[in-house]
Write an enzyme that holds these catalytic residues in place. Structure first.
Site, PDB file in Angstrom:
ATOM      1  N   ASP A 178       0.830  -1.192   0.000  1.00 41.48           N
ATOM      2  CA  ASP A 178       0.000   0.000   0.000  1.00 41.48           C
ATOM      3  C   ASP A 178       0.878   1.261   0.000  1.00 41.48           C
ATOM      4  O   ASP A 178       1.964   1.269   0.573  1.00 41.48           O
ATOM      5  CB  ASP A 178      -0.851  -0.032   1.279  1.00 41.48           C
ATOM      6  CG  ASP A 178      -1.830   1.118   1.373  1.00 41.48           C
ATOM      7  OD1 ASP A 178      -2.705   1.216   0.503  1.00 41.48           O
ATOM      8  OD2 ASP A 178      -1.707   1.925   2.323  1.00 41.48           O
ATOM      9  N   GLU A 214       1.597  -0.425  -4.926  1.00 42.42           N
ATOM     10  CA  GLU A 214       0.524   0.502  -5.280  1.00 42.42           C
ATOM     11  C   GLU A 214       1.127   1.887  -5.488  1.00 42.42           C
ATOM     12  O   GLU A 214       1.576   2.527  -4.532  1.00 42.42           O
ATOM     13  CB  GLU A 214      -0.540   0.577  -4.177  1.00 42.42           C
ATOM     14  CG  GLU A 214      -1.706   1.478  -4.589  1.00 42.42           C
ATOM     15  CD  GLU A 214      -2.221   2.409  -3.493  1.00 42.42           C
ATOM     16  OE1 GLU A 214      -3.228   3.072  -3.737  1.00 42.42           O
ATOM     17  OE2 GLU A 214      -1.608   2.512  -2.416  1.00 42.42           O
TER      18      GLU A 214
END
Ligand SMILES: *[C@@H]1O[C@H](CO)[C@@H](O)[C@H](O)[C@H]1NC(C)=O
Length: 410
Positions: A178, A214
């Site tokens: 993330d 990401e």
């Protein structure tokens, strides 16, 4: 479980993002996070870790282990850029009741202390990212108040690698990193280098974890997705944004233009790209992409777009799997962007399966929609076959071929 295995990482052609599912089927972040009442448990509290304990509203470590053993191709979201927001004072409001004091940067359960955060490197007055055009701020300062871990420090990246290795040893097969844009690519690399091979109870000797980073990059930003290609796969956010624009026929786009889809549209190299129509952020107006992001709310166009991804050879496919929520605020003003998963007084509801194989209890299960499920099965069969025999009517009717393995009437 059969379906999950079909769509599994092991087949290496598609991933399902089971957002907020219970540990029996999950891939949301599995480690302990803060509890926020706003007014009731928003989905994004899970992106604010307080410890490395496997213990969330989806389940505890035992339940997580059980799930991993029963469907052994599970990847998880790893939140390694930051801990929780800096404003949370001392207490135990967390999913496993671990004590932490974010205002003092103290997380004794890990343990992390003030030394382990980037505050000394951030050059802004507030300690926050103030200018997204300044790459150093994007990487060194706090994202929306979240305490920014000093990944350049050996202690910090070793602690993170130990946490990820604990998951690998349980049987986890991969990770979504993330907020990778907010980490220096050279600080991600030592973590990846420290990761164990996958557990040989389920995976071939020497198998490496499947990792993707990401990075939101729609172009024109100082932090580019290409900065991260050396570490492996990266999310290609241009894919869903552009495909939605085509499906909606906006800006004069038409499906005939998909003939050179992929690198021809300015996307990253196919063997680095992780592709999808929507994700848990942009399906509710967070992150990138804006109005052209198709979601389950626009079912007809969504099926066409998600069905196109596995048909086409570009990138590694991810299919979103969502839950239902009241989409707009009552006055219709804006997207109701915080609502957590279907629950009874904060306890996440089971994912039930209806007689017609769709999901109940408020779970959308796009991955079970017939058109999407069948196209992922097609991808698994034709993987490696090249793109061939493109045809279009110079408008919005197109066809393409992928070798001759996919001609099954089943
Ligand atoms: C192309 O196909 C679409 C979809 O069937 C149709 O609506 C359109 O009229 C066709 N256009 C041309 C130029 O033939």
């Amino acid at each position: 479980m059969k379906l999950l295995l079909l769509l599994s990482l092991y087949s290496r052609t598609a991933i399902v993002h089971l957002f907020e599912w219970h540990s029996v089927d999950i891939i949301s972040p599995p480690n302990e996070n803060i509890i926020i009442d706003n007014p009731s448990r928003p989905w994004w509290e899970r992106y604010q870790p307080v410890s490395c304990k496997i213990c969330t509203r989806s389940g505890n470590e035992g339940e997580f282990q059980d799930m991993v053993m029963r469907c052994n191709n599970v990847g998880v979201e790893a939140i390694i850029n930051h801990m929780c927001g800096s404003g949370h004072s001392a207490g135990t409001s967390s999913t496993c009741e671990s004590y932490y004091d974010a205002s003092d940067r103290d997380f004794p359960e890990v343990p992390y202390s003030g030394w382990d955060f980037k505050d000394g490197k951030c050059q802004t007055d507030s300690g926050e990212i103030q200018d997204y055009d300044a790459a150093a701020q994007v990487r060194n300062c706090r994202l929306s108040g979240l305490l920014d871990l000093a990944l350049e420090k050996d202690y910090v990246h070793t602690t993170i690698a130990n946490y990820m290795n604990h998951l690998i040893d349980i049987g986890v097969a991969g990770f979504r990193l993330d907020a990778s844009k907010h980490m220096w690519p050279e600080d991600i690399k030592p973590i990846l280098d420290k990761l164990n091979n996958l557990n040989t109870n389920w995976f071939a000797e020497g198998s490496r974890p499947f990792v993707y980073q990401e990075v939101i990059d729609l172009g024109g930003e100082p932090v580019s997705s290409t900065d991260y290609l050396g570490n492996g796969r990266v999310t290609e956010f241009k894919y869903g944004t552009k495909l939605g624009t085509v499906m909606c026929k906006w800006n004069g786009e038409k499906m005939a233009y998909l003939k050179n889809w992929g690198e021809g549209w300015g996307f990253m190299p196919s063997d680095r790209a992780l592709v999808f129509v929507d994700n848990h952020d942009n399906q509710r107006g967070h992150g990138a992409g804006g109005a052209s992001i198709l979601t389950f709310w626009d079912a007809r166009l969504y099926k066409m777009a998600v069905g196109f991804i596995p048909a086409h050879p570009y990138g590694f496919t991810r299919v979103m799997s969502s839950y239902h929520w009241p989409r707009y605020f009552e006055d219709g003003s804006d997207i109701n962007d915080w609502v957590g998963p279907p629950n009874d007084n904060g306890v996440t509801k089971e994912v039930t399966i209806n007689a017609d194989t769709t999901c109940g209890n408020g779970w959308i299960c796009e991955h079970r929609w017939r058109q999407i499920r069948n196209m992922v099965a097609f991808r698994n069969v034709v993987n490696g076959e090249s793109f061939a025999n493109w045809w279009d009517n110079d408008s919005n009717q197109v066809a393409l071929g992928r070798g001759n393995k996919g001609n099954n009437d089943d």
